[in-house]
Design an enzyme around this catalytic site. Structure first.
Site, PDB file in Angstrom:
ATOM      1  N   HIS A 250       0.812  -1.217   0.000  1.00 13.17           N
ATOM      2  CA  HIS A 250       0.000   0.000   0.000  1.00 13.17           C
ATOM      3  C   HIS A 250       0.848   1.270   0.000  1.00 13.17           C
ATOM      4  O   HIS A 250       0.362   2.353  -0.328  1.00 13.17           O
ATOM      5  CB  HIS A 250      -0.978  -0.001   1.177  1.00 13.17           C
ATOM      6  CG  HIS A 250      -0.362   0.275   2.508  1.00 13.17           C
ATOM      7  ND1 HIS A 250       0.004  -0.706   3.389  1.00 13.17           N
ATOM      8  CD2 HIS A 250      -0.031   1.444   3.109  1.00 13.17           C
ATOM      9  CE1 HIS A 250       0.514  -0.171   4.477  1.00 13.17           C
ATOM     10  NE2 HIS A 250       0.505   1.139   4.332  1.00 13.17           N
TER      11      HIS A 250
ATOM     12  N   ASP B 270       0.079  -7.524   1.471  1.00 16.09           N
ATOM     13  CA  ASP B 270       0.606  -6.168   1.637  1.00 16.09           C
ATOM     14  C   ASP B 270       2.131  -6.140   1.657  1.00 16.09           C
ATOM     15  O   ASP B 270       2.736  -5.402   2.433  1.00 16.09           O
ATOM     16  CB  ASP B 270       0.040  -5.521   2.905  1.00 16.09           C
ATOM     17  CG  ASP B 270       0.136  -3.992   2.866  1.00 16.09           C
ATOM     18  OD1 ASP B 270       0.260  -3.440   1.753  1.00 16.09           O
ATOM     19  OD2 ASP B 270       0.108  -3.366   3.935  1.00 16.09           O
TER      20      ASP B 270
ATOM     21  N   GLY C 203       3.275   6.609   8.400  1.00 14.66           N
ATOM     22  CA  GLY C 203       4.615   6.754   7.851  1.00 14.66           C
ATOM     23  C   GLY C 203       5.539   5.625   8.250  1.00 14.66           C
ATOM     24  O   GLY C 203       6.588   5.426   7.640  1.00 14.66           O
ATOM     25  N   ASN C 204       5.170   4.867   9.291  1.00 16.88           N
ATOM     26  CA  ASN C 204       5.953   3.694   9.697  1.00 16.88           C
ATOM     27  C   ASN C 204       5.744   2.508   8.761  1.00 16.88           C
ATOM     28  O   ASN C 204       6.468   1.516   8.829  1.00 16.88           O
ATOM     29  CB  ASN C 204       5.566   3.243  11.114  1.00 16.88           C
ATOM     30  CG  ASN C 204       6.460   3.831  12.183  1.00 16.88           C
ATOM     31  OD1 ASN C 204       6.055   4.723  12.890  1.00 16.88           O
ATOM     32  ND2 ASN C 204       7.674   3.329  12.273  1.00 16.88           N
ATOM     33  N   SER C 205       4.732   2.572   7.913  1.00 16.81           N
ATOM     34  CA  SER C 205       4.407   1.460   7.021  1.00 16.81           C
ATOM     35  C   SER C 205       5.634   1.016   6.240  1.00 16.81           C
ATOM     36  O   SER C 205       6.302   1.828   5.598  1.00 16.81           O
ATOM     37  CB  SER C 205       3.329   1.876   6.015  1.00 16.81           C
ATOM     38  OG  SER C 205       2.132   2.157   6.670  1.00 16.81           O
TER      39      SER C 205
ATOM     40  N   THR D 152       3.057  -2.666   9.466  1.00 17.67           N
ATOM     41  CA  THR D 152       2.046  -2.455   8.425  1.00 17.67           C
ATOM     42  C   THR D 152       0.833  -1.658   8.862  1.00 17.67           C
ATOM     43  O   THR D 152       0.237  -0.952   8.074  1.00 17.67           O
ATOM     44  CB  THR D 152       1.574  -3.807   7.846  1.00 17.67           C
ATOM     45  OG1 THR D 152       0.805  -3.588   6.685  1.00 17.67           O
ATOM     46  CG2 THR D 152       0.758  -4.605   8.858  1.00 17.67           C
ATOM     47  N   ALA D 153       0.436  -1.732  10.130  1.00 16.80           N
ATOM     48  CA  ALA D 153      -0.787  -1.027  10.533  1.00 16.80           C
ATOM     49  C   ALA D 153      -0.839  -0.881  12.037  1.00 16.80           C
ATOM     50  O   ALA D 153      -0.181  -1.605  12.782  1.00 16.80           O
ATOM     51  CB  ALA D 153      -2.032  -1.779  10.048  1.00 16.80           C
TER      52      ALA D 153
ATOM     53  N   LEU E 264      -7.242 -25.686  -1.122  1.00 18.12           N
ATOM     54  CA  LEU E 264      -7.797 -27.020  -0.857  1.00 18.12           C
ATOM     55  C   LEU E 264      -8.828 -27.405  -1.906  1.00 18.12           C
ATOM     56  O   LEU E 264      -8.959 -28.569  -2.264  1.00 18.12           O
ATOM     57  CB  LEU E 264      -8.453 -27.046   0.517  1.00 18.12           C
ATOM     58  CG  LEU E 264      -7.584 -27.300   1.739  1.00 18.12           C
ATOM     59  CD1 LEU E 264      -8.407 -27.099   3.009  1.00 18.12           C
ATOM     60  CD2 LEU E 264      -7.005 -28.701   1.698  1.00 18.12           C
ATOM     61  N   GLY E 265      -9.599 -26.423  -2.377  1.00 17.45           N
ATOM     62  CA  GLY E 265     -10.675 -26.718  -3.319  1.00 17.45           C
ATOM     63  C   GLY E 265     -11.959 -27.106  -2.620  1.00 17.45           C
ATOM     64  O   GLY E 265     -12.633 -28.055  -3.031  1.00 17.45           O
TER      65      GLY E 265
END
Length: 477
Positions: A127, A157, A229-231, A247-248, A289-290
């Site tokens: 992101h 991400d 801004g740490n992302s 990330t968040a 797995l389906g």
């Protein structure tokens, strides 16, 4: 069409979307003013920590950070956005107002981590660089480079970029599976546009999932402050090894409420796996797995002889899938996968999505109330389908999976990625961006289910779609 019921969403302060550079000015509107000190006044001595306690020097993170911080970079992105204004189509308006811009530039800030000094590889969040037209990477020593995009995976991400620089410092990736609750960690990044900021804390939880609005989830939760801004920045252990990518920050009150000690980071092992696939294939190829599943209700759990209402109830096993080969059957309830507890259908889907093609899952299930263990090998997840391969009435359409963040928000179905001009699909009203929720061909949750539902083509093909926030039915001709 009738309105789409509002989905319950959680506010994710910190990282998503990066941090707008213009926001920093608002924080600095009221600079502190220096106050003069009367000449006759005597200032008290500044308080300080002792150099040692009981003969032992106080521990410090400084030696570790001196080696680690040069590997953390600042990322500035620019995106050119065309301003849509109907007046721009009027030649008279353009003559009267020639200075009115027809496009604007959006800027955002984030962080990144150098993981290969020789090749210039920088790990960051998807992101942070998503839709960017220009990505500039600034090193701790002040040098700045234009970055080359190598690949990204929106569903986890994670993104990988490269800079043409020499004399870089890289960080070593730790085995994040060894991380335990209570371990000390340090977050390094560029919050609010400030460079090289360090916060510390402990690991509050591992394997955190079930957060709406995010993709596949296996987060490290920490109380180390993670702010806008740490992302893409580094979460390191006391040895200076990378254990996660910040990330968040979860905050129900929004980012302006401040940090409340609920930071989330992508485990280093997951990031390493994504990077390996991006370098090998240019994209992430997931296993599946389906199966199609649903959550249990107390009534279903009681009817199936379960002691508690948890697990993923299998409602459909797709032919030729890994689940079919393993002997899974509709009515089975999956309680754990590779030792991880399965609380509901979303938890099983999340575990599937974090596995590579060919991975094996040991599944603890209940069949007719009795325990059973089965081992399934994951097949490659279907990534796109052409409308022609399903039904001539869908000719010209191309379908892809929904973004995982959308699924985590509670929506299921498939996304219309493209509709060719003049095609049968367009003539019937299907449009790019529509979400297929159901059809008269049968029920489905994803691409594999959609393909299986068209095994027998219905005499009349009706699609239930979601367009924007409205639902409606299309008769395909």
């Amino acid at each position: 069409m009738r309105p789409l019921p509002t989905l319950l969403t959680l506010s994710l302060a910190a990282a998503f979307g990066g941090f707008a550079a213009s926001g920093i000015h608002a924080l600095l509107d009221n600079p502190a003013q220096a106050a003069s000190v009367p000449a006759a006044s005597v200032l008290p001595a500044a308080a300080s920590l002792p150099a040692s306690v009981a003969g032992q020097p106080l521990p410090s993170l400084a030696p570790m950070l001196e080696k680690t911080m040069p590997a953390v970079v600042s990322i500035n992105t620019k995106q050119v956005v065309r301003v849509r204004n109907p007046f721009f189509d009027d030649p008279v308006f353009r003559r009267l107002f020639p200075q009115v811009p027809a496009e604007r530039i959006n800027e955002s800030l984030g962080s990144g981590v150098i993981i290969d000094a020789a090749k210039g590889y920088v790990l960051t969040n998807h992101h942070v660089i998503d839709n960017a037209d220009d990505v500039q990477v600034t090193l701790a020593d002040g040098r700045s480079f234009s970055a080359e995009f190598l690949g990204s995976d929106a569903d986890t991400d994670v993104a990988l970029i490269r800079i043409p620089a020499e004399g870089l410092t890289a960080i070593t990736l730790a085995n994040s599976d060894q991380l335990k609750v209570g371990d000390f960690v340090v977050a390094i990044g560029n919050p609010f546009g400030f460079s090289q900021t360090v916060t510390s804390g402990i690991v509050s939880a591992v394997g955190r999932s079930g957060i709406r609005g995010l993709g596949y989830q296996n987060f490290i939760q920490t109380d180390a402050s993670i702010n806008p801004g740490n992302s893409g920045g580094a979460l390191v252990n006391l040895s200076g090894q990378l254990v996660g990518i910040n990330t968040a920050s979860f905050n129900p009150q929004g980012s302006m409420a401040g940090n409340i000690g609920l930071g989330l980071a992508i485990p280093a092992n997951l990031a390493r796996s994504v990077v390996e696939q991006l370098l090998a294939h240019g994209e992430v190829i997931r296993g599946t797995l389906g199966v199609e599943t649903q959550n249990l209700t107390p009534q279903l759990a009681n009817a199936l002889g379960l002691e508690e209402t948890r697990g993923a109830l299998i409602t459909r096993v797709l032919p030729g899938s890994g689940a079919a080969d393993a002997g899974l059957q509709p009515g089975d309830v999956v309680l754990s996968a590779n030792g991880q507890r399965i609380a509901n259908a979303a938890a099983l889907h999340n575990i599937e999505g974090l596995q590579a093609v060919g991975s094996r899952l040991s599944l603890e299930i209940r069949r007719d109330g009795k325990p059973l263990t089965l081992r399934a090998t994951l097949h490659e997840q279907l990534r796109q389908l052409s409308g022609e391969s399903l039904d001539p009435r869908l000719g010209g359409a191309r379908f892809i999976e929904l973004p995982e963040a959308t699924r985590q928000a509670g929506l299921s179905g498939v996304l219309v990625a493209e509709v060719a001009r003049g095609s049968r699909a367009e003539t019937s009203g299907l449009a790019r961006g529509d979400v297929l929720l159901a059809s008269s061909a049968g029920e489905f949750n994803d691409l594999a289910g959609l393909r299986a539902s068209f095994k027998r083509k219905p005499p009349q093909l009706v699609l239930r779609i979601l367009r924007g926030n409205r639902r409606g039915d299309l008769v395909m001709r």
